[in-house]
Each structure stands twice: as structure tokens, then as C-alpha cells.
Design an enzyme around this catalytic site. Structure first.
Site, PDB file in Angstrom:
ATOM      1  NE  ARG A 122      19.117 -85.372 -49.397  1.00 60.23           N
ATOM      2  CZ  ARG A 122      18.549 -84.166 -49.412  1.00 60.23           C
ATOM      3  NH1 ARG A 122      17.248 -83.997 -49.306  1.00 60.23           N
ATOM      4  NH2 ARG A 122      19.296 -83.084 -49.515  1.00 60.23           N
ATOM      5  N   GLY A 123      19.850 -84.522 -45.715  1.00 60.09           N
ATOM      6  CA  GLY A 123      19.979 -83.077 -45.608  1.00 60.09           C
ATOM      7  C   GLY A 123      20.390 -82.766 -44.171  1.00 60.09           C
ATOM      8  CB  ALA A 124      23.184 -80.754 -42.789  1.00 64.89           C
ATOM      9  NE  ARG A 180      24.655 -89.447 -45.208  1.00 69.98           N
ATOM     10  CZ  ARG A 180      24.250 -88.611 -46.180  1.00 69.98           C
ATOM     11  NH1 ARG A 180      23.089 -87.974 -46.078  1.00 69.98           N
ATOM     12  NH2 ARG A 180      24.999 -88.411 -47.254  1.00 69.98           N
ATOM     13  CD  GLN A 219      21.278 -86.242 -53.176  1.00 67.88           C
ATOM     14  OE1 GLN A 219      21.716 -86.240 -54.325  1.00 67.88           O
ATOM     15  NE2 GLN A 219      21.960 -86.761 -52.169  1.00 67.88           N
ATOM     16  CG  ASP A 277      26.085 -81.816 -45.714  1.00 62.67           C
ATOM     17  OD1 ASP A 277      25.932 -81.349 -46.855  1.00 62.67           O
ATOM     18  OD2 ASP A 277      25.303 -82.631 -45.189  1.00 62.67           O
ATOM     19  CG  ASN A 310      26.605 -78.380 -49.873  1.00 62.17           C
ATOM     20  OD1 ASN A 310      25.822 -78.822 -49.045  1.00 62.17           O
ATOM     21  ND2 ASN A 310      26.194 -77.955 -51.049  1.00 62.17           N
ATOM     22  CE  LYS A 311      25.055 -84.873 -51.580  1.00 61.54           C
ATOM     23  NZ  LYS A 311      25.614 -86.121 -50.958  1.00 61.54           N
TER      24      LYS A 311
HETATM   25  O1  MRU Z   1      23.727 -86.558 -48.988  1.00 62.25           O
HETATM   26  P1  MRU Z   1      22.677 -85.550 -48.658  1.00 62.25           P
HETATM   27  O2  MRU Z   1      21.529 -85.552 -49.597  1.00 62.25           O
HETATM   28  O3  MRU Z   1      22.238 -85.624 -47.201  1.00 62.25           O
HETATM   29  O4  MRU Z   1      23.423 -84.155 -48.830  1.00 62.25           O
HETATM   30  C1  MRU Z   1      22.742 -82.970 -48.571  1.00 62.25           C
HETATM   31  C2  MRU Z   1      23.501 -81.749 -48.913  1.00 62.25           C
HETATM   32  O5  MRU Z   1      24.627 -81.799 -49.318  1.00 62.25           O
HETATM   33  C3  MRU Z   1      22.821 -80.452 -48.624  1.00 62.25           C
HETATM   34  O6  MRU Z   1      23.264 -79.477 -49.507  1.00 62.25           O
HETATM   35  C4  MRU Z   1      23.167 -80.009 -47.194  1.00 62.25           C
HETATM   36  O7  MRU Z   1      22.915 -81.042 -46.274  1.00 62.25           O
HETATM   37  C5  MRU Z   1      22.415 -78.819 -46.802  1.00 62.25           C
HETATM   38  S1  MRU Z   1      20.698 -79.159 -46.557  1.00 62.25           S
HETATM   39  C6  MRU Z   1      19.995 -77.709 -46.086  1.00 62.25           C
END
Ligand code: MRU
Length: 339
Positions: free
Chosen positions: A44-46, A87, A192, A233, A243-244
Site C-alpha cells: 500500500r501507499g501510492a 485500486r 496506517q 495519492d 490523500n487518505k
Molecule cells: O490506503 P493507503 O494506505 O494506500 O493510503 C495511503 C495514503 O493515503 C498515503 O498518504 C499516500 O499514498 C502517500 S504514500 C507516500
């Protein structure tokens, strides 16, 4: 700790759903397993999703048995689609797949294309780490010695398969000898922040205080937060940031309390095809993630729950976007274009 490692004919990833209690590594042998791991947030994470998808496509390509380039490309299409449907919000996923598909199209011999795809995935991983480090250096210049920084979700090595973005900025500031303290929001529903950001910061010996998402306004209002730094993201061409979920709330609170609100992200997180954030697809996840915490039901049976995984922060709340090309401020439409 490398969250993704290429092992020649498979990838090894750390299962982020098991952290912080267990450090379990998974070996993923084909693109379907990679797509599934992304869907389930084991990866996970972009930027991490982008790197994993690139390796996923390279793995899928190796299993195609033909010498005809046309047949090869036809069979590569569903591989790419399986990965791209994992995703919807993080643009790094689509950016990486597009880059990989371009390599496939431009090659001639199938055997050579297969090797080129592995090399391209490795390049994406290396360039991503390099971009993380460069943006972290630019971002660290914004951090004063003695600062208290609030961050959301997880944006460190785990989320990036590299140095980190928002957490990278924080790490770089401490490597430069600045003393910083971090307030990490737990980041409901999937925690997270509580599970991953605190785990990474404790390993780095960076002082961290875990707070619930709803405490952010309290600490900003008390004057305890010097700045907020989050990742992204997807950033639209006008600087709107997906973003999240909960990021928008933090941005509004930051503006109300005159706290700078920074977004740290590589250029690969910018989607120049979208003129504003309203068109960014927002992933809606299972209501079970809201009615349960770590598998334990906390809400009554039968209750309906909403679960958008991301929100969009309009660019006017964003004090600066920290990229590997430098720190960009309003007007974003013009200044993002020249990156
Ligand atoms: O659902 P996730 O855990 O993949 O979401 C991640 C985020 O929202 C992060 O802030 C984003 O991807 C940036 S990661 C450098």
C-alpha cells in the site's frame, strides 16, 4: 528494511496488514498475486503500489509463451488490466503501468521485451527512491530545528518502496541534525498511522506521539503543531490533492489555526490530465473496515457504514507541494506545469 525486493523470478514484499506485531514477508510469483496483495493493502501507499505494479507486469510478461510480438502484446493487456483494477485512486499505479506498456510496445523481440520490462521495473524503483530523497531534501529546508510536525497515514519506506515522502522529509530533517517531534494520527479506519508510521519512527528513533484523528484540532488550537506534512495519492493539475481520508479535515484545521500545510509527493503522483480534484476517482472500501477494528466488531450488526478511502483537499488549503524538482507554491496551475 526493503518493503519490495525483486528476486529474479518473483517479488518479496512485507505484509503491511500484519505490522507492527509480525514482520511477515510474502513471495509473489505472478501478476494476479501482486494485484490481490495491492487490493488487500498488504502492499500500500501510492509509490509502493506503482513499484509493485511495475514488477507485477514484468512477472506477468514472463509467463506469456509466444514469439509473436502482436500476440505477446494482446496477452499483456489483461495482465495490465488485472493490475490497474486493483485500486483506483493512486495515480502512481496507472503511471507505472503506462510506462511499462510503452516499453513493451517499443521493443522488437519478445525475449528482449521480457528482459526490458524487468529492467524498467527496476528503474522505476530506483528513480522513485531517488525522487523521494531529493524531495525530502527540499522539504527538510522548510523544517526548523525544534519543530513539532503532524502527519497522517503512512508515507515512509513502507508506503514508497523508497526513502519516504512526508516521512522522508521528517527523516531528512533529523539526519540534518534538527530535533523534531512528530504527532502521528492513528488514521482510521485501517490505522496506517497507529500501526505503520509509529513503527517506522520508533525504528528511526524519531520522537513520536500517537493521537486519534479527532485530536488534531485540539493540538493545533493549543499551538503545539508547527506544520502538517502529508503525502498524496493523486494531485490534479491545479494542485488539488487526493490523500487518505481525513487529510481535508486536517487541511481546514491547519488553515483555521494558521499552521502551514505541506504535501510531499513525487511528480509521478501528479495527474496532469485532470484539471481539478473533482474528477479524481475515490475508492469506496468495504463497510466492514468501519464497523470492525482489526477484525473485531465495534458497531451493532446491521448498521450501514460509509467508507471512502480518500478525500480531496482543494489547492487553496495547500501551503506548498514538495516535489523532487523543488517546493512549489501557488499558482499551482502554472508552476506544476513546468516541473
Ligand atoms: O490506503 P493507503 O494506505 O494506500 O493510503 C495511503 C495514503 O493515503 C498515503 O498518504 C499516500 O499514498 C502517500 S504514500 C507516500
Amino acid at each position: 528494511m526493503k518493503p519490495i525486493e525483486w528476486l529474479g523470478d518473483k517479488i518479496r514484499v512485507i505484509d503491511q496488514t500484519r505490522l507492527p506485531h509480525e514482520e511477515v514477508f510474502l513471495e509473489l510469483n505472478d501478476h494476479r498475486e501482486v494485484a490481490e496483495a495491492i487490493k488487500e493493502l498488504r502492499i500500500r501507499g501510492a509509490p509502493d503500489i506503482g513499484v509493485a505494479a511495475a514488477y507485477g507486469l514484468a512477472l506477468g510478461a514472463q509467463t506469456i509463451e509466444t514469439d509473436s510480438k502482436d500476440e505477446f502484446l494482446a496477452e499483456l493487456r489483461p495482465v495490465s488490466e488485472t493490475l490497474s483494477s486493483s485500486r483506483p485512486t493512486a495515480v502512481n499505479l496507472f503511471w507505472a503501468l503506462e510506462r511499462m506498456n510503452r516499453v513493451a510496445q517499443s521493443g522488437e523481440e519478445v525475449s528482449q521485451i521480457k528482459a526490458d520490462l524487468i529492467a524498467e521495473a527496476q528503474r522505476i524503483e530506483a528513480e522513485n527512491d531517488e525522487a523521494n530523497r531529493r524531495l525530502s531534501q527540499f522539504g527538510a529546508e522548510l523544517i526548523q530545528d525544534g519543530s513539532t510536525i503532524l502527519t497522517h497515514c503512512n508515507t515512509g519506506a513502507l508506503a514508497t518502496a523508497g526513502y519516504g515522502t512526508a516521512l522522508g522529509v521528517i527523516k531528512m530533517a533529523t539526519e540534518q541534525g534538527k530535533r523534531v517531534k512528530v504527532y502521528a494520527t492513528e488514521t482510521r479506519p485501517l490505522l496506517q498511522g497507529a500501526r505503520l508510521t509509529t513503527w517506522e519512527l520508533l525504528k528511526e528513533n524519531i520522537p513520536v506521539i500517537l493521537i486519534t484523528d479527532s485530536m488534531a484540532g485540539y493540538f493545533m488550537n493549543k499551538g503545539e503543531i508547527d506544520c502538517v506534512i502529508v503525502g498524496a495519492d493523486r494531485i490534479a493539475a491545479n494542485g488539488d490533492v487526493a490523500n487518505k481520508i481525513g487529510t481535508y479535515t486536517l487541511a481546514v484545521l491547519a488553515m483555521e489555526n494558521a499552521v502551514p500545510f505541506y504535501v510531499a509527493a513525487p511528480i509521478s503522483s501528479i495527474d496532469f490530465s485532470l484539471s481539478s480534484g473533482v474528477d479524481i476517482p475515490i475508492e469506496e472500501r468495504s463497510p466492514d473496515e468501519v464497523t470492525c477494528i482489526q477484525g473485531v466488531r465495534v458497531a451493532p450488526e446491521g448498521v450501514r457504514a460509509a467508507n471512502p478511502a480518500f478525500d480531496v483537499t482543494p489547492h487553496n488549503y495547500v501551503s506548498a507541494i514538495i516535489t523532487e524538482k523543488g517546493v512549489i507554491r501557488e499558482p499551482y496551475v502554472e508552476r506544476l506545469k513546468v516541473t
